[in-house]
Design a protein around this motif. Structure first.
Motif, PDB file in Angstrom:
ATOM      1  N   LYS A  71       9.057 -24.996  57.243  1.00  0.00           N
ATOM      2  CA  LYS A  71      10.106 -24.932  58.266  1.00  0.00           C
ATOM      3  C   LYS A  71       9.840 -26.001  59.335  1.00  0.00           C
ATOM      4  N   ALA A  72      10.801 -26.200  60.217  1.00  0.00           N
ATOM      5  CA  ALA A  72      10.660 -27.204  61.286  1.00  0.00           C
ATOM      6  C   ALA A  72       9.469 -26.876  62.180  1.00  0.00           C
ATOM      7  N   ILE A  73       8.752 -27.913  62.584  1.00  0.00           N
ATOM      8  CA  ILE A  73       7.630 -27.718  63.508  1.00  0.00           C
ATOM      9  C   ILE A  73       8.130 -28.025  64.918  1.00  0.00           C
ATOM     10  N   GLU A  74       7.928 -27.064  65.791  1.00  0.00           N
ATOM     11  CA  GLU A  74       8.375 -27.196  67.178  1.00  0.00           C
ATOM     12  C   GLU A  74       7.677 -28.385  67.862  1.00  0.00           C
ATOM     13  N   GLY A  75       8.371 -29.039  68.778  1.00  0.00           N
ATOM     14  CA  GLY A  75       7.749 -30.138  69.521  1.00  0.00           C
ATOM     15  C   GLY A  75       6.758 -29.594  70.538  1.00  0.00           C
ATOM     16  N   PRO A  76       5.540 -30.178  70.619  1.00  0.00           N
ATOM     17  CA  PRO A  76       4.540 -29.671  71.570  1.00  0.00           C
ATOM     18  C   PRO A  76       4.775 -30.240  72.966  1.00  0.00           C
ATOM     19  N   PRO A  77       4.128 -29.657  73.998  1.00  0.00           N
ATOM     20  CA  PRO A  77       4.175 -30.271  75.327  1.00  0.00           C
ATOM     21  C   PRO A  77       3.562 -31.675  75.259  1.00  0.00           C
ATOM     22  N   THR A  78       3.905 -32.507  76.222  1.00  0.00           N
ATOM     23  CA  THR A  78       3.377 -33.881  76.211  1.00  0.00           C
ATOM     24  C   THR A  78       2.597 -34.222  77.476  1.00  0.00           C
ATOM     25  N   GLU A  79       2.740 -33.418  78.511  1.00  0.00           N
ATOM     26  CA  GLU A  79       2.060 -33.710  79.784  1.00  0.00           C
ATOM     27  C   GLU A  79       1.282 -32.500  80.274  1.00  0.00           C
ATOM     28  N   TRP A  80       0.139 -32.783  80.875  1.00  0.00           N
ATOM     29  CA  TRP A  80      -0.668 -31.739  81.509  1.00  0.00           C
ATOM     30  C   TRP A  80      -1.126 -32.280  82.859  1.00  0.00           C
ATOM     31  N   ASP A  81      -1.538 -31.356  83.758  1.00  0.00           N
ATOM     32  CA  ASP A  81      -1.921 -31.796  85.104  1.00  0.00           C
ATOM     33  C   ASP A  81      -3.306 -32.412  85.164  1.00  0.00           C
ATOM     34  N   SER A  82      -4.173 -32.048  84.229  1.00  0.00           N
ATOM     35  CA  SER A  82      -5.561 -32.512  84.268  1.00  0.00           C
ATOM     36  C   SER A  82      -6.241 -32.194  82.941  1.00  0.00           C
ATOM     37  N   PRO A  83      -7.405 -32.804  82.685  1.00  0.00           N
ATOM     38  CA  PRO A  83      -8.160 -32.425  81.482  1.00  0.00           C
ATOM     39  C   PRO A  83      -8.465 -30.926  81.454  1.00  0.00           C
ATOM     40  N   ALA A  85      -6.602 -28.536  82.689  1.00  0.00           N
ATOM     41  CA  ALA A  85      -5.364 -27.845  82.287  1.00  0.00           C
ATOM     42  C   ALA A  85      -5.174 -27.925  80.772  1.00  0.00           C
ATOM     43  N   VAL A  86      -5.566 -29.053  80.170  1.00  0.00           N
ATOM     44  CA  VAL A  86      -5.438 -29.201  78.717  1.00  0.00           C
ATOM     45  C   VAL A  86      -6.318 -28.170  78.013  1.00  0.00           C
ATOM     46  N   PHE A  87      -7.592 -28.101  78.427  1.00  0.00           N
ATOM     47  CA  PHE A  87      -8.505 -27.197  77.724  1.00  0.00           C
ATOM     48  C   PHE A  87      -8.203 -25.724  78.007  1.00  0.00           C
ATOM     49  N   GLU A  88      -7.647 -25.448  79.182  1.00  0.00           N
ATOM     50  CA  GLU A  88      -7.194 -24.069  79.434  1.00  0.00           C
ATOM     51  C   GLU A  88      -6.059 -23.724  78.469  1.00  0.00           C
ATOM     52  N   ALA A  89      -5.183 -24.723  78.223  1.00  0.00           N
ATOM     53  CA  ALA A  89      -4.073 -24.507  77.281  1.00  0.00           C
ATOM     54  C   ALA A  89      -4.597 -24.323  75.857  1.00  0.00           C
ATOM     55  N   VAL A  90      -5.660 -25.059  75.500  1.00  0.00           N
ATOM     56  CA  VAL A  90      -6.260 -24.910  74.166  1.00  0.00           C
ATOM     57  C   VAL A  90      -6.786 -23.477  74.011  1.00  0.00           C
ATOM     58  N   TYR A  91      -7.475 -23.019  75.043  1.00  0.00           N
ATOM     59  CA  TYR A  91      -8.069 -21.675  74.997  1.00  0.00           C
ATOM     60  C   TYR A  91      -6.987 -20.604  74.839  1.00  0.00           C
ATOM     61  N   VAL A  92      -5.933 -20.716  75.633  1.00  0.00           N
ATOM     62  CA  VAL A  92      -4.816 -19.758  75.543  1.00  0.00           C
ATOM     63  C   VAL A  92      -4.177 -19.822  74.148  1.00  0.00           C
ATOM     64  N   HIS A  93      -3.993 -21.063  73.662  1.00  0.00           N
ATOM     65  CA  HIS A  93      -3.369 -21.221  72.341  1.00  0.00           C
ATOM     66  C   HIS A  93      -4.213 -20.586  71.241  1.00  0.00           C
ATOM     67  N   ASP A 135     -13.393 -22.570  75.230  1.00  0.00           N
ATOM     68  CA  ASP A 135     -13.848 -21.974  76.485  1.00  0.00           C
ATOM     69  C   ASP A 135     -15.072 -22.702  77.037  1.00  0.00           C
ATOM     70  N   GLU A 136     -15.930 -23.174  76.138  1.00  0.00           N
ATOM     71  CA  GLU A 136     -17.130 -23.913  76.570  1.00  0.00           C
ATOM     72  C   GLU A 136     -16.733 -25.163  77.369  1.00  0.00           C
ATOM     73  N   VAL A 137     -15.735 -25.883  76.869  1.00  0.00           N
ATOM     74  CA  VAL A 137     -15.303 -27.095  77.578  1.00  0.00           C
ATOM     75  C   VAL A 137     -14.620 -26.714  78.898  1.00  0.00           C
ATOM     76  N   VAL A 138     -13.845 -25.632  78.905  1.00  0.00           N
ATOM     77  CA  VAL A 138     -13.219 -25.162  80.156  1.00  0.00           C
ATOM     78  C   VAL A 138     -14.311 -24.916  81.205  1.00  0.00           C
ATOM     79  N   GLN A 139     -15.368 -24.223  80.793  1.00  0.00           N
ATOM     80  CA  GLN A 139     -16.444 -23.898  81.748  1.00  0.00           C
ATOM     81  C   GLN A 139     -17.149 -25.163  82.240  1.00  0.00           C
ATOM     82  N   GLN A 140     -17.382 -26.113  81.341  1.00  0.00           N
ATOM     83  CA  GLN A 140     -18.039 -27.369  81.732  1.00  0.00           C
ATOM     84  C   GLN A 140     -17.182 -28.135  82.736  1.00  0.00           C
ATOM     85  N   LEU A 141     -15.872 -28.181  82.465  1.00  0.00           N
ATOM     86  CA  LEU A 141     -14.957 -28.905  83.365  1.00  0.00           C
ATOM     87  C   LEU A 141     -14.894 -28.232  84.734  1.00  0.00           C
TER      88      LEU A 141
END
Ligand code: FEO
Length: 171
Positions: A71-83, A85-93, A135-141
């Protein structure tokens, strides 16, 4: 032979894994735009792993006499506020993906599909690692609070991650 319900649910997971690959590729592109090439490299490995996850399920559906429907793959976000924020999004995902895998296991149990349940246990274990590495990278950041020296070091460290093809990891 796999049940129609199980087949449909596994097809949904193929899509979710490919979306994950797409998401991490988008994150790689974001890090490239910041010249954080180690972070970008980490995301490339993550993307490759997600493609492998999708293909494992793809092959399993076929092996069980099912049919893969892409099936179609949804388009992902393209912008984040900071590194961070990216890793927090990875953790949530990844927590969300863990929920999807757990739902599949629940369905396999309900359908008395022992083969699919056993197959899914690899993913159950993989999700423990997926959540913990994010989560490890989130904590380091968080600890370094964006100090430039720390970012440089972490970028170098993350850039050392290498993709291990499935044959070599025996999974
Ligand atoms: Fe395919 Fe990141 O779990």
């Amino acid at each position: 032979m796999i049940s129609e319900k199980m087949e449909e649910a596994l097809n949904g997971q193929v899509n979710a894994e490919l979306y994950s690959a797409y998401l991490y590729l988008s994150m790689e592109s974001y890090f490239k735009s910041l010249n954080l090439n180690g972070f970008a490299g980490w995301m490339r490995v993550q993307t490759q792993e997600e493609v492998i996850h999708a293909m494992k399920i793809y092959d399993f559906i076929n092996e069980r006499g099912g049919r893969v429907i892409l099936k179609a793959i949804e388009g992902p976000p393209t912008e984040w506020d900071s590194p961070l924020a990216v890793f927090e999004a990875v953790y949530v995902h990844e927590q969300k993906v863990t929920g999807l895998i757990n739902d599949l296991v629940d369905l396999a149990i309900k359908e008395k599909d022992h083969a699919t349940n056993t197959f899914l246990q690899w993913f159950v274990n993989e999700q423990v690692e997926e959540e913990s590495s994010a989560d490890e990278v989130v904590q380091q950041l968080k600890m370094m609070e964006n100090a430039p020296g720390g970012m440089f070091m972490l970028d170098r460290e993350l850039g050392q991650r290498v993709f291990t093809p499935p044959a070599a990891e025996g999974g």
